[in-house]
Motif scaffolding. Structure first.
Motif, PDB file in Angstrom:
ATOM      1  N   ILE A   1      -2.713   4.883   5.337  1.00 36.79           N
ATOM      2  CA  ILE A   1      -3.087   3.550   5.808  1.00 36.79           C
ATOM      3  C   ILE A   1      -1.836   2.731   6.123  1.00 36.79           C
ATOM      4  CG2 ILE A   1      -4.064   1.361   5.010  1.00 36.79           C
ATOM      5  CD1 ILE A   1      -6.194   3.109   3.575  1.00 36.79           C
TER       6      ILE A   1
ATOM      7  N   PHE B   1       0.827  -1.212   0.000  1.00 34.66           N
ATOM      8  CA  PHE B   1       0.000   0.000   0.000  1.00 34.66           C
ATOM      9  C   PHE B   1       0.857   1.256   0.000  1.00 34.66           C
ATOM     10  CE2 PHE B   1      -3.570  -2.681   1.053  1.00 34.66           C
ATOM     11  CZ  PHE B   1      -4.613  -2.028   0.415  1.00 34.66           C
TER      12      PHE B   1
ATOM     13  N   TYR C   1      -5.456  11.936  -4.113  1.00 30.23           N
ATOM     14  CA  TYR C   1      -6.029  11.767  -2.770  1.00 30.23           C
ATOM     15  C   TYR C   1      -6.003  10.301  -2.359  1.00 30.23           C
ATOM     16  CZ  TYR C   1      -7.528  16.537  -3.491  1.00 30.23           C
ATOM     17  OH  TYR C   1      -7.521  17.879  -3.725  1.00 30.23           O
ATOM     18  N   VAL C   2      -6.297   9.433  -3.313  1.00 27.52           N
ATOM     19  CA  VAL C   2      -6.201   8.007  -2.997  1.00 27.52           C
ATOM     20  C   VAL C   2      -4.779   7.665  -2.555  1.00 27.52           C
ATOM     21  CG1 VAL C   2      -6.470   5.685  -3.906  1.00 27.52           C
ATOM     22  CG2 VAL C   2      -8.027   7.481  -4.635  1.00 27.52           C
TER      23      VAL C   2
ATOM     24  N   ILE D   1      -4.242   8.737   0.960  1.00 30.55           N
ATOM     25  CA  ILE D   1      -4.944   7.821   1.876  1.00 30.55           C
ATOM     26  C   ILE D   1      -4.173   6.506   2.003  1.00 30.55           C
ATOM     27  CG2 ILE D   1      -7.062   6.489   2.194  1.00 30.55           C
ATOM     28  CD1 ILE D   1      -7.557   9.384   2.576  1.00 30.55           C
ATOM     29  N   PHE D   2      -3.639   5.997   0.890  1.00 24.65           N
ATOM     30  CA  PHE D   2      -2.903   4.733   0.957  1.00 24.65           C
ATOM     31  C   PHE D   2      -1.648   4.880   1.816  1.00 24.65           C
ATOM     32  CE2 PHE D   2      -4.479   2.208  -2.985  1.00 24.65           C
ATOM     33  CZ  PHE D   2      -5.710   2.136  -2.383  1.00 24.65           C
TER      34      PHE D   2
ATOM     35  N   LEU E   1      -8.444  16.533   4.255  1.00 24.57           N
ATOM     36  CA  LEU E   1      -8.632  15.164   3.779  1.00 24.57           C
ATOM     37  C   LEU E   1      -8.369  14.152   4.890  1.00 24.57           C
ATOM     38  CD1 LEU E   1      -8.946  13.142   1.367  1.00 24.57           C
ATOM     39  CD2 LEU E   1      -6.485  13.305   1.104  1.00 24.57           C
TER      40      LEU E   1
ATOM     41  N   GLY F   1      -8.048  13.011  -8.732  1.00 27.75           N
ATOM     42  CA  GLY F   1      -8.591  12.195  -7.643  1.00 27.75           C
ATOM     43  C   GLY F   1      -7.616  11.154  -7.149  1.00 27.75           C
TER      44      GLY F   1
END
Lengths: 463, 628
Positions: free
Chosen positions: A203, A159, A195-196, A199-200, A259, A192
């Motif tokens: 995580i 990730f 942003y993913v 987030i990854f 975010l 977009g």
């Protein structure tokens, strides 16, 4: 930076010590090296000449130096404690080398300024830890722990890489500062997948610091690994991961904080609830401390979350790391010494008071600090966190944090109570050798000292 | 040099740590030496600091050690303040403390818990020094609580005796009540002035409304009534005599009980601004002084007499404070520390000689047997009775003059107190040292003078009790009053005495003559007639009975406070605790456990479950972010 170089050098020395037959001097050599690294850290603090290295990929500014000093100091105490751990077992030098390389990864994380060094640091830190978790070769649980750690860790690394790739795709850079500048310029027009990517990365980092819902590995790995390695995980690894987390999200992604702040709030709330409710039910001391470490990680996340771009929050994070590491290290040290000839069950601590007073006092102070009772450093650590949370938007989180601290106090104090008042199976006194006693006393004194004079850390001028 | 003052509290702390941790392994000689040397070093530095302060330009030095609490609006640095007031107290604490340590070497020689005793004693001195050196109310309060703790530990030092434990608990609990007032006062100061540091508060004291100032003053005074044993919280001090005699001398006569006086002198600005508060302080002080002196008349325990005398003298000091005579009260604290420590130590020497007997009815005729003790105790008695030229005369006279100017009626009652003091003190002397020996023949055989470690402090203190008056010679004699000049910078509002020299001479003469007459009466009753107090209560006259029973104060408190509280606790326990709280708490606890055991099921040890859990979480997060 000099510290990092010394630690890498020590790791290499440890590897060749078998061949050139100087394993017997390895221990003093490592201690000297760590002390030298500490001294050089202090020197660099006072003479800030070279801050950035390798095309700005790694940089030891004052906050990095502070974190790496915490890590080195804890590692030094850990080595003194682990002296006899290295004597037993066959693969002595491998263990030395593994711990030292993990340490090098940790130091690299404190100074990372680039996605490459971030990833390199995390992997350099993690891979030796996978092996060390499984280092009790004949113990099934230890093997299982190493295996689980590896599988889940690789998953998280995946990730992380994916996230880095996405962020690179959007911003065309690995450099923290450049990414930050890019975000500032193109805010609102970012694709977009950027942003993913963020987030990854978040995580993956959440996995490394073990917060819910990415904490599943922690209790099993903590329980299965040898006690001292668990001690290392909850102190050095955690501090380093937080240093990197802080650099990444306070420096690099601070402009897209809307975010991740809400997301972090949810993670924190979930971690607090899960860890403290579950810890109440635990019967294994290490497992209980694993849940406790999840709850403390949640507290530390709150500092990152409520950052207002002030140095105070970095100071609070350093203070919290130090307070938590000291308390955690001394708690694991006591469990290590008690479980040498017994089990790691919580009931093993019953009546410890009658078997060894030093261990009882140390564990009492450590647990009081973990519970956040005043005069110990843990109190101010939690206090600074709670006082920094913006009360207008996140009041509910503050309340939740206080409630979960109350629940946590229950399982900490239960142990304190049973150490003094419960009857033990055996009255046999536990003998503590001098070097171990030294580490315990240093930890206790520091916990009390920082608890009485928090200004020693919180007033460090980081910039 | 001034900076060195920070070391003053350090030595007793080190002494405490050494004796506390390793006391059991050390010989008695070593642990006693450590404790005493720590005190001597502190005294040396205090003296140097004191002397330097006399010539220094700047009368107030702040020593900043570190930032203690730093949180938003609450900034509390750990600072010491060295000024004329704290330097006087430093000398009293470390000087008399040192003498009492020396005395204790002899007095406690046969006690098994020798090291523990000295550890507590050092710890007490440490906290007492914090109390007077702190530059803000918080450090003052820390010391305040610390000395309370040590007082508790030392009163109950012989903890195997249950009555002593009860006395210790009583002292602690009653002090807590006072502390509550003090704490509220500090809170109010902080909310009003936004700081707890003296230097920030006093210059701005006028900014608050008069009502607030009065409230602060009264709350602080309520705190003082606990520690300094004033009405309504004085009942613990006589019971506190359960502790070893050196403790009574150091803590319950010379130092800790004067903490209330110190605190009010430190906060004198509030009292100068509030007439109501001053009047309350004066009246409470006088009432305490009078009641304690009356009770003192009928006590037969040598230490209890001195205890009531201490309460009474403290009352006089508060009367002085209420009348605005701040420096006179500090002067009286100083001389009182000299002669009361002397009296207690001498009483300890008497008890030592009598093999533990404290009842003066069983003594008598000790004059020739223990000469040094007798002479020094006589000096102390003359000093406390206010006979010139001993120290007590000067300090008491200064307070009296101020009180006369403040209010004639209060002065009249204060004169009665002073006369009563002379009476019960000489009663003590005549019954103990004159006449025939009334104890057992075994005790008579055992009578002996105490060892030099005990008599030398007596002699030194006696000298101080004689010459201590030099610190504050009356101005109308044309002398310079060092004490008043020294404390000049501390007192915020001065009011000069406007009495004519003639009036002052008359007041002084009246005091001396009345004391002499009273002593003569005491001589007549107890020496000439050889009267010995009765054994049984029935033989007392009706008017004497309430006094003999200490005005039933303990019984009244028992009835008014303890019983209602007991009743309330009992009913709360039965109704609220068992019926409501238990169910609620158990319910919450059980639900936490149940919830925990469910969460535990997810943690099943299966890697694939974990990974599925993680992936599900990630999907949820992405959905959450992009759909909502």
């Amino acid at each position: 930076m000099n510290g990092l170089i010394i630690i890498c050098g020590l790791g290499l020395l440890a590897m060749i010590s078998e061949i050139f037959k100087f394993r017997s001097v390895l221990f003093p050599l490592v201690l000297t090296g760590l002390l030298a690294a500490l001294a050089l850290n202090v020197w660099e603090w006072n003479n800030p000449m070279h801050i950035s290295y390798f095309e700005n990929m790694i940089g030891f500014d004052r906050s990095a130096l502070a974190f790496s000093t915490v890590i080195l100091a804890i590692a030094l105490l850990w080595f003194v404690l682990a002296q006899d751990y290295f004597k037993s077992g066959q693969h002595l030098v491998d263990h030395y080398a593994l711990v030292l390389f993990a340490l090098a990864g940790a130091l690299m994380l404190t100074g990372c300024k680039n996605m490459t060094t971030l990833f390199l640091g995390i992997e350099t830190l993690s891979i030796p830890m996978y092996v060390l978790a499984a280092s009790k070769k004949n113990d099934l649980k230890s093997n299982e722990a190493g295996f689980k750690y590896l599988i889940m860790g690789s998953f998280a690394s995946g990730f992380l890489l994916f996230g880095i790739a996405l962020v690179y795709g959007a911003t065309a850079s690995f450099d923290f500062e450049e990414i930050k500048a890019y975000i500032a310029v193109f805010q609102g027009e970012l694709p977009g997948f950027f942003y993913v990517g963020v987030i990854f990365i978040l995580i993956a980092m959440a996995f490394k610091i073990a917060v819910a819902p990415f904490h599943f590995w922690a209790p099993d790995v903590y329980e299965g690994s040898p006690v001292l390695i668990t001690g290392l995980m909850s102190t050095v690894v955690k501090t380093a991961a937080f240093a990197a987390f802080m650099r990444l999200f306070m420096m690099c992604f601070s402009n897209v904080s809307e975010l991740w702040v809400t997301l972090l709030a949810v993670i924190v709330a979930l971690s607090l609830a899960v860890s403290n409710f579950t810890a109440v039910m635990q019967t294994n001391t290490k497992r209980m401390l694993a849940y406790s470490s999840i709850s403390h990680a949640a507290f530390m996340l709150m500092i990152i979350m409520s950052d207002k771009g002030e140095t105070a929050s970095v100071n609070s994070l350093i203070y919290y790391s130090l307070a938590y590491s000291l308390a955690s290290l001394s708690a694991f040290a006591v469990i290590y010494l008690v479980s040498k000839n017994g089990s790691e069950d919580i009931t093993e601590l019953n009546g410890l008071h009658k078997r060894n007073r030093l261990l009882t006092i140390t564990l009492t102070i450590a647990l009081l600090s973990l519970a956040g009772i005043p005069v110990t450093a843990g109190f101010f650590a939690k206090y600074f966190v709670l006082s920094q949370i913006p009360s207008d938007t996140l009041l509910w989180l503050t309340i939740l944090a206080i409630i979960s601290s109350t629940i946590a106090a229950f399982y900490y104090l239960k142990i304190v109570g049973s150490m003094f008042f419960a009857d033990s199976y055996t009255k046999e006194p536990i003998v503590v050798q001098k070097s171990h006693a030294f580490v315990l006393i240093v930890c206790v004194v520091l916990l009390l000292l920082f608890g009485m004079v928090p200004g020693l850390i919180t007033e460090l001028a980081l910039y | 040099m001034m900076k060195l003052a920070a070391l003053v509290p350090l030595f007793p702390l080190v002494g405490f740590i050494l004796n506390g941790l390793f006391g059991k392994k050390m010989s008695k000689g070593l642990s006693g030496t450590i404790a005493s040397v720590a005190m001597l070093l502190s005294f040396g530095i205090s003296l140097a600091v004191f002397l330097e302060l006399q010539t220094a330009e700047n009368k107030a030095t702040v020593i900043n050690l570190f930032s203690w609490i730093s949180s938003d609006t609450l900034q509390v640095p750990f600072e010491f303040l060295i000024d004329p007031l704290s330097s006087v107290f430093l000398l009293i604490i470390t000087g008399i403390g040192f003498l009492i340590h020396i005395y204790s070497l002899g007095y406690m020689k046969h006690d098994d818990a020798f090291a523990r005793f000295f550890a507590y004693l050092n710890l007490f001195v440490f906290f007492m020094l914090l109390l007077v050196m702190g530059n803000n109310y918080l450090i003052l309060f820390m010391g305040w609580e610390g000395v309370g703790l040590c007082s508790y530990l030392l009163i109950g030092f012989w903890f195997k005796n249950n009555a002593y434990n009860d006395a210790a608990k009583k002292a602690f609990i009653i002090n807590r009540i006072g502390d509550l007032g003090f704490l509220l006062g500090i809170f109010l100061i902080f909310t009003t002035y936004g700081s707890t540091t003296f230097g920030d508060i006093f210059p701005n004291a006028g900014m608050a409304s008069p009502a607030v100032v009065t409230t602060i003053a009264l709350l602080l005074f309520f705190g003082a009534t606990g520690k300094s044993a004033q009405i309504p919280l004085f009942t613990w001090l006589p019971d506190a005599m359960a502790g070893p005699t050196p403790v009574s001398a150091l803590i319950h006569a010379a130092t800790m009980v004067t903490a209330g006086v110190y605190m009010i002198v430190r906060s004198n600005i509030f009292y100068s601004m509030s007439e109501t508060a001053s009047a309350v302080v004066a009246i409470v002080g006088l009432a305490t002084a009078l009641i304690a002196a009356l009770i003192g008349l009928f006590q037969n325990d040598i230490k209890k007499i001195l205890a009531y005398s201490t309460v009474s003298q403290l009352g006089l000091m508060f009367l002085g404070l209420g009348a605005g005579a701040f420096s006179s009260s500090v002067f009286h604290v100083t001389t009182h520390a000299f002669f009361k420590a002397l009296l207690f130590l001498a009483a300890g020497s008497v008890i030592h000689a009598m093999g533990g007997e404290q009842d003066i009815r069983k003594m008598g005729g000790l004059k020739g047997k223990i000469k040094i003790t007798f002479i020094t105790m006589l000096i102390g008695t003359i000093a406390i009775s206010g006979i010139p030229p001993l120290s007590g005369f000067f300090s008491k006279d200064e307070i009296m003059a101020h009180v006369f100017e403040y209010n004639g009626l209060l002065w009249f009652f204060a004169m009665i107190v002073s006369a009563l003091t002379a009476f019960y003190m000489f009663r003590l002397i005549f019954l103990t040292f004159y006449g025939k020996f009334r104890g057992t023949s075994e005790q008579e055989h055992h009578l002996h003078e105490s060892p030099p470690t005990m008599t030398i402090p007596l002699v030194v203190l006696a000298a101080l009790a004689i010459f201590g008056g030099l610190l504050g010679l009356p101005e109308f004699w044309g002398m310079s009053n060092w004490m008043a000049e020294n404390l000049d910078t501390i007192i915020m509002h001065h009011h000069e005495t406007r009495l004519s020299h003639q009036t002052e001479w008359i007041l002084m003469g009246l005091a001396v003559v009345s004391a002499l007459i009273i002593i003569l009466i005491a001589y007549n009753v107890y020496r000439k007639k050889g009267l010995v107090p009765v054994e049984k209560e029935q033989q007392l006259k009706d008017w004497q009975r309430p006094i003999f029973h200490k005005f039933y104060v303990d019984e009244i408190y028992d009835f008014l406070v303890r019983r209602p509280v007991d009743f309330l606790s009992e009913s709360f326990y039965k109704v609220l605790d068992l019926q409501v709280v238990s169910l609620l708490v158990d319910g919450i606890g059980n639900s936490v456990k149940t919830f925990g055991s469910y969460i535990r099921l997810i943690q099943n040890g299966n890697v694939s479950t974990y990974i599925v859990g993680m992936v599900m979480s990630i999907i949820c997060i992405l959905l959450f972010i992009f759909l909502i």
